[in-house]
Design a protein around this motif. Sequence first.
Motif, PDB file in Angstrom:
ATOM      1  N   GLN A 184       0.829  -1.212   0.000  1.00  0.00           N
ATOM      2  CA  GLN A 184       0.000   0.000   0.000  1.00  0.00           C
ATOM      3  C   GLN A 184       0.860   1.257   0.000  1.00  0.00           C
ATOM      4  O   GLN A 184       0.491   2.272  -0.604  1.00  0.00           O
ATOM      5  CB  GLN A 184      -0.938  -0.010   1.211  1.00  0.00           C
ATOM      6  N   ASP A 185       2.013   1.185   0.669  1.00  0.00           N
ATOM      7  CA  ASP A 185       2.930   2.331   0.664  1.00  0.00           C
ATOM      8  C   ASP A 185       3.421   2.626  -0.757  1.00  0.00           C
ATOM      9  O   ASP A 185       3.564   3.796  -1.139  1.00  0.00           O
ATOM     10  CB  ASP A 185       4.134   2.056   1.570  1.00  0.00           C
ATOM     11  N   ILE A 186       3.679   1.574  -1.507  1.00  0.00           N
ATOM     12  CA  ILE A 186       4.115   1.757  -2.898  1.00  0.00           C
ATOM     13  C   ILE A 186       3.037   2.489  -3.689  1.00  0.00           C
ATOM     14  O   ILE A 186       3.306   3.451  -4.411  1.00  0.00           O
ATOM     15  CB  ILE A 186       4.429   0.398  -3.555  1.00  0.00           C
ATOM     16  N   MET A 187       1.787   2.024  -3.543  1.00  0.00           N
ATOM     17  CA  MET A 187       0.704   2.647  -4.303  1.00  0.00           C
ATOM     18  C   MET A 187       0.427   4.063  -3.828  1.00  0.00           C
ATOM     19  O   MET A 187      -0.025   4.910  -4.612  1.00  0.00           O
ATOM     20  CB  MET A 187      -0.559   1.792  -4.213  1.00  0.00           C
ATOM     21  N   ALA A 188       0.704   4.349  -2.556  1.00  0.00           N
ATOM     22  CA  ALA A 188       0.565   5.721  -2.061  1.00  0.00           C
ATOM     23  C   ALA A 188       1.561   6.640  -2.764  1.00  0.00           C
ATOM     24  O   ALA A 188       1.237   7.791  -3.110  1.00  0.00           O
ATOM     25  CB  ALA A 188       0.769   5.767  -0.552  1.00  0.00           C
ATOM     26  N   GLU A 189       2.783   6.138  -2.990  1.00  0.00           N
ATOM     27  CA  GLU A 189       3.786   6.911  -3.722  1.00  0.00           C
ATOM     28  C   GLU A 189       3.357   7.102  -5.176  1.00  0.00           C
ATOM     29  O   GLU A 189       3.514   8.184  -5.749  1.00  0.00           O
ATOM     30  CB  GLU A 189       5.145   6.201  -3.669  1.00  0.00           C
ATOM     31  N   VAL A 190       2.804   6.037  -5.770  1.00  0.00           N
ATOM     32  CA  VAL A 190       2.315   6.129  -7.148  1.00  0.00           C
ATOM     33  C   VAL A 190       1.210   7.179  -7.247  1.00  0.00           C
ATOM     34  O   VAL A 190       1.165   7.960  -8.205  1.00  0.00           O
ATOM     35  CB  VAL A 190       1.802   4.757  -7.633  1.00  0.00           C
ATOM     36  N   ALA A 191       0.338   7.210  -6.252  1.00  0.00           N
ATOM     37  CA  ALA A 191      -0.760   8.189  -6.248  1.00  0.00           C
ATOM     38  C   ALA A 191      -0.220   9.622  -6.224  1.00  0.00           C
ATOM     39  O   ALA A 191      -0.754  10.507  -6.903  1.00  0.00           O
ATOM     40  CB  ALA A 191      -1.668   7.943  -5.041  1.00  0.00           C
ATOM     41  N   LYS A 192       0.835   9.863  -5.445  1.00  0.00           N
ATOM     42  CA  LYS A 192       1.447  11.193  -5.399  1.00  0.00           C
ATOM     43  C   LYS A 192       2.031  11.568  -6.767  1.00  0.00           C
ATOM     44  O   LYS A 192       1.890  12.703  -7.230  1.00  0.00           O
ATOM     45  CB  LYS A 192       2.550  11.225  -4.343  1.00  0.00           C
ATOM     46  N   LEU A 193       2.686  10.607  -7.391  1.00  0.00           N
ATOM     47  CA  LEU A 193       3.282  10.852  -8.707  1.00  0.00           C
ATOM     48  C   LEU A 193       2.198  11.097  -9.759  1.00  0.00           C
ATOM     49  O   LEU A 193       2.386  11.890 -10.686  1.00  0.00           O
ATOM     50  CB  LEU A 193       4.148   9.665  -9.116  1.00  0.00           C
ATOM     51  N   LYS A 194       1.083  10.418  -9.604  1.00  0.00           N
ATOM     52  CA  LYS A 194      -0.035  10.585 -10.540  1.00  0.00           C
ATOM     53  C   LYS A 194      -0.555  12.012 -10.515  1.00  0.00           C
ATOM     54  O   LYS A 194      -0.900  12.571 -11.565  1.00  0.00           O
ATOM     55  CB  LYS A 194      -1.146   9.593 -10.194  1.00  0.00           C
ATOM     56  N   ILE A 195      -0.607  12.594  -9.346  1.00  0.00           N
ATOM     57  CA  ILE A 195      -1.056  13.998  -9.233  1.00  0.00           C
ATOM     58  C   ILE A 195      -0.097  14.914  -9.995  1.00  0.00           C
ATOM     59  O   ILE A 195      -0.537  15.843 -10.705  1.00  0.00           O
ATOM     60  CB  ILE A 195      -1.144  14.411  -7.758  1.00  0.00           C
ATOM     61  N   VAL A 196       1.198  14.652  -9.867  1.00  0.00           N
ATOM     62  CA  VAL A 196       2.197  15.434 -10.613  1.00  0.00           C
ATOM     63  C   VAL A 196       1.948  15.315 -12.112  1.00  0.00           C
ATOM     64  O   VAL A 196       1.955  16.313 -12.844  1.00  0.00           O
ATOM     65  CB  VAL A 196       3.624  14.958 -10.268  1.00  0.00           C
ATOM     66  N   GLY A 197       1.733  14.081 -12.579  1.00  0.00           N
ATOM     67  CA  GLY A 197       1.492  13.851 -13.992  1.00  0.00           C
ATOM     68  C   GLY A 197       0.218  14.493 -14.485  1.00  0.00           C
ATOM     69  O   GLY A 197       0.172  15.044 -15.602  1.00  0.00           O
ATOM     70  N   GLU A 198      -0.824  14.455 -13.680  1.00  0.00           N
ATOM     71  CA  GLU A 198      -2.100  15.088 -14.063  1.00  0.00           C
ATOM     72  C   GLU A 198      -1.932  16.583 -14.218  1.00  0.00           C
ATOM     73  O   GLU A 198      -2.519  17.193 -15.144  1.00  0.00           O
ATOM     74  CB  GLU A 198      -3.170  14.755 -13.029  1.00  0.00           C
ATOM     75  N   ASN A 199      -1.152  17.200 -13.362  1.00  0.00           N
ATOM     76  CA  ASN A 199      -0.915  18.639 -13.466  1.00  0.00           C
ATOM     77  C   ASN A 199      -0.151  18.985 -14.739  1.00  0.00           C
ATOM     78  O   ASN A 199      -0.327  20.065 -15.316  1.00  0.00           O
ATOM     79  CB  ASN A 199      -0.158  19.143 -12.240  1.00  0.00           C
ATOM     80  N   LEU A 200       0.707  18.063 -15.187  1.00  0.00           N
ATOM     81  CA  LEU A 200       1.494  18.306 -16.391  1.00  0.00           C
ATOM     82  C   LEU A 200       0.666  18.218 -17.668  1.00  0.00           C
ATOM     83  O   LEU A 200       1.049  18.773 -18.699  1.00  0.00           O
ATOM     84  CB  LEU A 200       2.632  17.281 -16.474  1.00  0.00           C
ATOM     85  N   THR A 201      -0.442  17.492 -17.606  1.00  0.00           N
ATOM     86  CA  THR A 201      -1.236  17.265 -18.816  1.00  0.00           C
ATOM     87  C   THR A 201      -2.496  18.120 -18.883  1.00  0.00           C
ATOM     88  O   THR A 201      -3.310  17.942 -19.785  1.00  0.00           O
ATOM     89  CB  THR A 201      -1.627  15.771 -18.911  1.00  0.00           C
ATOM     90  N   LYS A 202      -2.666  19.030 -17.947  1.00  0.00           N
ATOM     91  CA  LYS A 202      -3.846  19.906 -17.963  1.00  0.00           C
ATOM     92  C   LYS A 202      -3.756  20.927 -19.092  1.00  0.00           C
ATOM     93  O   LYS A 202      -2.664  21.388 -19.424  1.00  0.00           O
ATOM     94  CB  LYS A 202      -3.987  20.621 -16.609  1.00  0.00           C
TER      95      LYS A 202
END
Length: 202
Positions: A184-202
């Motif tokens: 779950q800790d791994i996926m929590a890190e992935v979730a944080k990175l996903k937010i970064v990626g979403e901001n880049l594609t707006k």
Amino acid sequence: MFYKLTRFIFRIIFGIMFRPKIIGSENLPASGGFILSANHVSNWDPPILATFIEREVCYMAKEELFKNPIFAAAIRALHVFPVKRGAADKNAIKNAVKILKSGECLGLFPEGTRSKTGKIGKAESGVSLIASMTKVPIIPAALVNTNKIFSAETKFPRLAIVYGKPIYFNGNAKDKDELANFAQDIMAEVAKLKIVGENLTK
């Protein structure tokens, strides 16, 4: 040779079609075994995740994909090996450990299946078990907008791939709770990175 040629072709096609923003490539180890651990929302995820890194990536795939001998030969040439779903597959785990101890990269999707909502799902403990057996680093990675490829919303979405810093399992490999929590800790890190990626594609 087949792998490198396929990757070269995919880089051209994906680069033109989806104009991916790639962040954190410096976090990818230049040598030695490591686990590339990402969210999973589309059948496009494995090739897209592997296309834009210099290391060759090995994957597990459901054994049903190996029934057709021609297709099986093609994906085996791309470093894909079978896994039985729905139960612990000891042979698949052995293959994964062998790959990592040989200094190669193993791509894993800890959720075990695609998320139909696009949101980060609950991880299975398999990634933690393999990490505990090999002591290799895990590189969390977020794939953004792959679920929108050829969708009604947009055929060619702007993609993002974000790689995080390496993390390690340092717990008790025999403790099921520790294995589950680390996944779950791994996926929590992935979730944080996903937010970064979403901001880049707006």
